[in-house]
Design a protein around this motif. Structure first.
Motif, PDB file in Angstrom:
ATOM      1  N   ILE A  28       0.833  -1.219  -0.031  1.00  0.00           N
ATOM      2  CA  ILE A  28      -0.011   0.056   0.006  1.00  0.00           C
ATOM      3  C   ILE A  28       0.893   1.226  -0.102  1.00  0.00           C
ATOM      4  N   ALA A  29       1.961   1.224   0.769  1.00  0.00           N
ATOM      5  CA  ALA A  29       2.796   2.343   0.999  1.00  0.00           C
ATOM      6  C   ALA A  29       3.369   2.525  -0.671  1.00  0.00           C
ATOM      7  N   GLU A  30       3.917   1.561  -1.027  1.00  0.00           N
ATOM      8  CA  GLU A  30       4.750   1.655  -2.331  1.00  0.00           C
ATOM      9  C   GLU A  30       3.852   2.180  -3.349  1.00  0.00           C
ATOM     10  N   ALA A  31       2.591   1.681  -3.189  1.00  0.00           N
ATOM     11  CA  ALA A  31       1.626   2.230  -4.265  1.00  0.00           C
ATOM     12  C   ALA A  31       1.409   3.602  -4.344  1.00  0.00           C
ATOM     13  N   SER A  32       1.023   3.853  -2.905  1.00  0.00           N
ATOM     14  CA  SER A  32       0.595   5.277  -2.579  1.00  0.00           C
ATOM     15  C   SER A  32       1.884   6.340  -3.013  1.00  0.00           C
ATOM     16  N   PHE A  33       3.204   5.898  -2.917  1.00  0.00           N
ATOM     17  CA  PHE A  33       4.349   6.949  -3.510  1.00  0.00           C
ATOM     18  C   PHE A  33       4.102   7.109  -4.726  1.00  0.00           C
ATOM     19  N   ALA A  34       3.689   6.257  -5.594  1.00  0.00           N
ATOM     20  CA  ALA A  34       3.580   6.230  -7.114  1.00  0.00           C
ATOM     21  C   ALA A  34       2.246   7.115  -7.499  1.00  0.00           C
ATOM     22  N   GLU A  35       1.120   6.725  -6.696  1.00  0.00           N
ATOM     23  CA  GLU A  35      -0.165   7.176  -7.087  1.00  0.00           C
ATOM     24  C   GLU A  35      -0.509   8.606  -6.601  1.00  0.00           C
ATOM     25  N   ARG A  36      -0.146   8.747  -5.108  1.00  0.00           N
ATOM     26  CA  ARG A  36      -0.394  10.018  -4.609  1.00  0.00           C
ATOM     27  C   ARG A  36       0.743  10.406  -3.726  1.00  0.00           C
ATOM     28  N   PRO A  37       1.708  11.003  -4.510  1.00  0.00           N
ATOM     29  CA  PRO A  37       3.032  11.058  -3.827  1.00  0.00           C
ATOM     30  C   PRO A  37       2.858  11.917  -2.199  1.00  0.00           C
ATOM     31  N   LYS A  38       1.851  12.774  -2.358  1.00  0.00           N
ATOM     32  CA  LYS A  38       1.909  13.797  -1.288  1.00  0.00           C
ATOM     33  C   LYS A  38       1.045  13.336   0.008  1.00  0.00           C
ATOM     34  N   ARG A  39       0.351  12.029  -0.156  1.00  0.00           N
ATOM     35  CA  ARG A  39      -0.418  11.643   0.709  1.00  0.00           C
ATOM     36  C   ARG A  39       0.452  11.123   1.853  1.00  0.00           C
ATOM     37  N   PRO A  40       0.013  11.706   3.079  1.00  0.00           N
ATOM     38  CA  PRO A  40       0.893  11.657   4.337  1.00  0.00           C
ATOM     39  C   PRO A  40       0.476  10.018   4.591  1.00  0.00           C
ATOM     40  N   ILE A  41       1.409   9.157   5.106  1.00  0.00           N
ATOM     41  CA  ILE A  41       1.636   7.790   5.494  1.00  0.00           C
ATOM     42  C   ILE A  41       2.420   7.601   6.800  1.00  0.00           C
ATOM     43  N   THR A  42       1.665   7.021   7.829  1.00  0.00           N
ATOM     44  CA  THR A  42       2.305   6.621   8.919  1.00  0.00           C
ATOM     45  C   THR A  42       2.387   4.985   9.151  1.00  0.00           C
ATOM     46  N   LEU A  43       3.733   4.346   8.784  1.00  0.00           N
ATOM     47  CA  LEU A  43       3.708   3.040   9.193  1.00  0.00           C
ATOM     48  C   LEU A  43       4.163   2.583  10.531  1.00  0.00           C
ATOM     49  N   PHE A  44       3.266   2.045  11.456  1.00  0.00           N
ATOM     50  CA  PHE A  44       3.643   1.680  12.699  1.00  0.00           C
ATOM     51  C   PHE A  44       3.823   0.128  12.656  1.00  0.00           C
ATOM     52  N   PHE A  45       5.085  -0.359  12.789  1.00  0.00           N
ATOM     53  CA  PHE A  45       5.276  -1.714  12.963  1.00  0.00           C
ATOM     54  C   PHE A  45       5.868  -2.336  14.174  1.00  0.00           C
ATOM     55  N   SER A  46       5.138  -3.393  14.640  1.00  0.00           N
ATOM     56  CA  SER A  46       5.380  -4.005  15.699  1.00  0.00           C
ATOM     57  C   SER A  46       6.057  -5.243  15.522  1.00  0.00           C
ATOM     58  N   ALA A  47       7.565  -5.784  16.320  1.00  0.00           N
ATOM     59  CA  ALA A  47       7.834  -6.973  16.286  1.00  0.00           C
ATOM     60  C   ALA A  47       8.409  -7.315  17.901  1.00  0.00           C
ATOM     61  N   ARG A  48       8.459  -8.529  18.200  1.00  0.00           N
ATOM     62  CA  ARG A  48       8.817  -8.747  19.501  1.00  0.00           C
ATOM     63  C   ARG A  48      10.211  -8.541  19.729  1.00  0.00           C
ATOM     64  N   THR A  49      11.250  -8.958  18.901  1.00  0.00           N
ATOM     65  CA  THR A  49      12.742  -8.552  19.194  1.00  0.00           C
ATOM     66  C   THR A  49      13.184  -7.963  17.932  1.00  0.00           C
ATOM     67  N   ALA A  50      14.457  -7.456  18.206  1.00  0.00           N
ATOM     68  CA  ALA A  50      15.281  -6.844  17.041  1.00  0.00           C
ATOM     69  C   ALA A  50      15.289  -7.857  15.966  1.00  0.00           C
ATOM     70  N   ARG A  51      15.512  -9.123  16.086  1.00  0.00           N
ATOM     71  CA  ARG A  51      15.441 -10.010  14.986  1.00  0.00           C
ATOM     72  C   ARG A  51      14.245 -10.206  14.262  1.00  0.00           C
ATOM     73  N   ASP A  52      13.035  -9.830  15.007  1.00  0.00           N
ATOM     74  CA  ASP A  52      12.034 -10.041  14.127  1.00  0.00           C
ATOM     75  C   ASP A  52      11.659  -8.920  13.179  1.00  0.00           C
ATOM     76  N   VAL A  53      12.549  -7.819  13.199  1.00  0.00           N
ATOM     77  CA  VAL A  53      12.105  -6.552  12.397  1.00  0.00           C
ATOM     78  C   VAL A  53      12.402  -6.801  10.977  1.00  0.00           C
ATOM     79  N   ILE A  54      11.304  -6.636  10.127  1.00  0.00           N
ATOM     80  CA  ILE A  54      11.716  -6.635   8.608  1.00  0.00           C
ATOM     81  C   ILE A  54      11.843  -5.306   8.037  1.00  0.00           C
ATOM     82  N   ASP A  55      12.856  -5.225   7.306  1.00  0.00           N
ATOM     83  CA  ASP A  55      12.987  -3.874   6.299  1.00  0.00           C
ATOM     84  C   ASP A  55      13.280  -2.632   7.075  1.00  0.00           C
ATOM     85  N   ARG A  56      13.946  -2.935   8.291  1.00  0.00           N
ATOM     86  CA  ARG A  56      14.160  -1.498   9.022  1.00  0.00           C
ATOM     87  C   ARG A  56      14.820  -0.478   7.932  1.00  0.00           C
TER      88      ARG A  56
END
Ligand SMILES: Cc1cc2nc3c(=O)[nH]c(=O)nc-3n(C[C@H](O)[C@H](O)[C@H](O)COP(=O)(O)OP(=O)(O)OC[C@H]3O[C@@H](n4cnc5c(N)ncnc54)[C@H](O)[C@@H]3O)c2cc1C
Length: 248
Positions: free
Chosen positions: A125-153
């Motif tokens: 959704i974020a990737e598509a929004s950058f292309a289609e509506r670049p001015k649209r504000p996006i907040t992505l809030f990601f939760s993981a248990r530990t640092a090893r569980d973080v994706i794409d930091r």
């Protein structure tokens, strides 16, 4: 878009991104599936040996039709055990889809709340929004248990540097080492504030989705502004009634 059946894809990438999540990249053998960012597909081995399961597509549509999935291993799970242990580049899988209404329908700022592989539709959704509506504000809030569980930091930090309107919040629930510590429902008010003027998306395990939904509503989001995709049990899209919103 009407769903298509038995689309053959070749595995072109199989990468472990956390101890329990693999990212699988699939290239279409023929005409690619057309979809909207946020939708999901049904995946199977294509030989009828394994059940079909639902997976959210983790990238915006691309001209070459390549799609990525983020798949969490489930203990004793029929499809995820095969997908983690047996599936390798060069293998073929069968897809069906697209399905789902987990897609933006307003012009409001986006608030994307994700736990674990619930990150998949948010990345799309974020990737598509950058292309289609670049001015649209996006907040992505990601939760993981530990640092090893973080994706794409690193990727999201780059997106934050490259897109003025993109904000990346990361919390760890079981240890320190990230900007935030604790569960999203407990942090949402201080980190994000009112949810009233936003279009809110929540994806991950069933309890994660239920708790985030409650928090988002408490902070002002109304029913129609919030879409949820709980990952626990598989829906049967063919049983969806007209007017239903599967996964919402
Ligand atoms: C709309 C939708 C989108 C989805 N997208 C994704 C995605 O992008 N990535 C992803 O990893 N998963 C996703 N899922 C979940 C996925 O479809 C499967 O349910 C999951 O991968 C387990 O499949 P399996 O065949 O390995 O397990 P099964 O053989 O179905 O289940 C084995 C056991 O584990 C339990 N179980 C099943 N699923 C879970 C779970 N998620 N957590 C804990 N226990 C479970 C079952 O009750 C059973 O006891 C999505 C589900 C839905 C409904």
């Amino acid at each position: 878009m009407e769903p298509l059946y038995d689309l053959r894809y070749e595995v072109v990438g199989h990468r472990r991104v956390t101890p329990v999540i693999v990212e699988v990249a699939l290239r279409p053998r023929a005409a690619p599936l057309r979809y909207t960012a946020g939708q999901y597909v049904l995946l199977s081995d294509g030989e009828g040996h394994l059940p079909q399961r639902s997976y959210s597509i983790a990238n915006a549509p691309r001209p070459d039709g390549l799609i990525t999935l983020l798949v969490t291993r489930v203990a004793g799970g029929a499809l995820t055990t095969w997908l983690h242990e047996r599936l390798r580049p060069g293998d073929e899988v069968a897809l069906e889809g697209p399905y789902g209404t987990f897609v933006p329908v307003t012009e409001r700022p986006l608030l994307l709340l994700a736990g674990g592989s619930g990150l998949a539709p948010m990345r799309a959704i974020a990737e598509a929004s950058f292309a289609e509506r670049p001015k649209r504000p996006i907040t992505l809030f990601f939760s993981a248990r530990t640092a090893r569980d973080v994706i794409d930091r690193r990727l999201f930090s780059e997106w934050q540097r490259g897109h003025e309107e993109f904000r990346y919040l990361l919390t760890l629930t079981r240890e320190g080492g990230a900007p935030l510590r604790g569960r999203i429902p407990d942090l949402l008010e201080a980190a994000v504030g009112s949810t009233a003027e936003r279009e809110v998306f929540i994806a991950g395990s069933e309890p994660f989705v239920a708790d985030c939904l409650q928090a988002a509503r408490r902070l002002g989001a109304e029913g129609a502004q919030v879409r949820t995709e709980p990952f626990f049990c598989d829906p049967q899209p063919w049983l969806t009634l007209p007017g239903d919103q599967p996964g919402s």
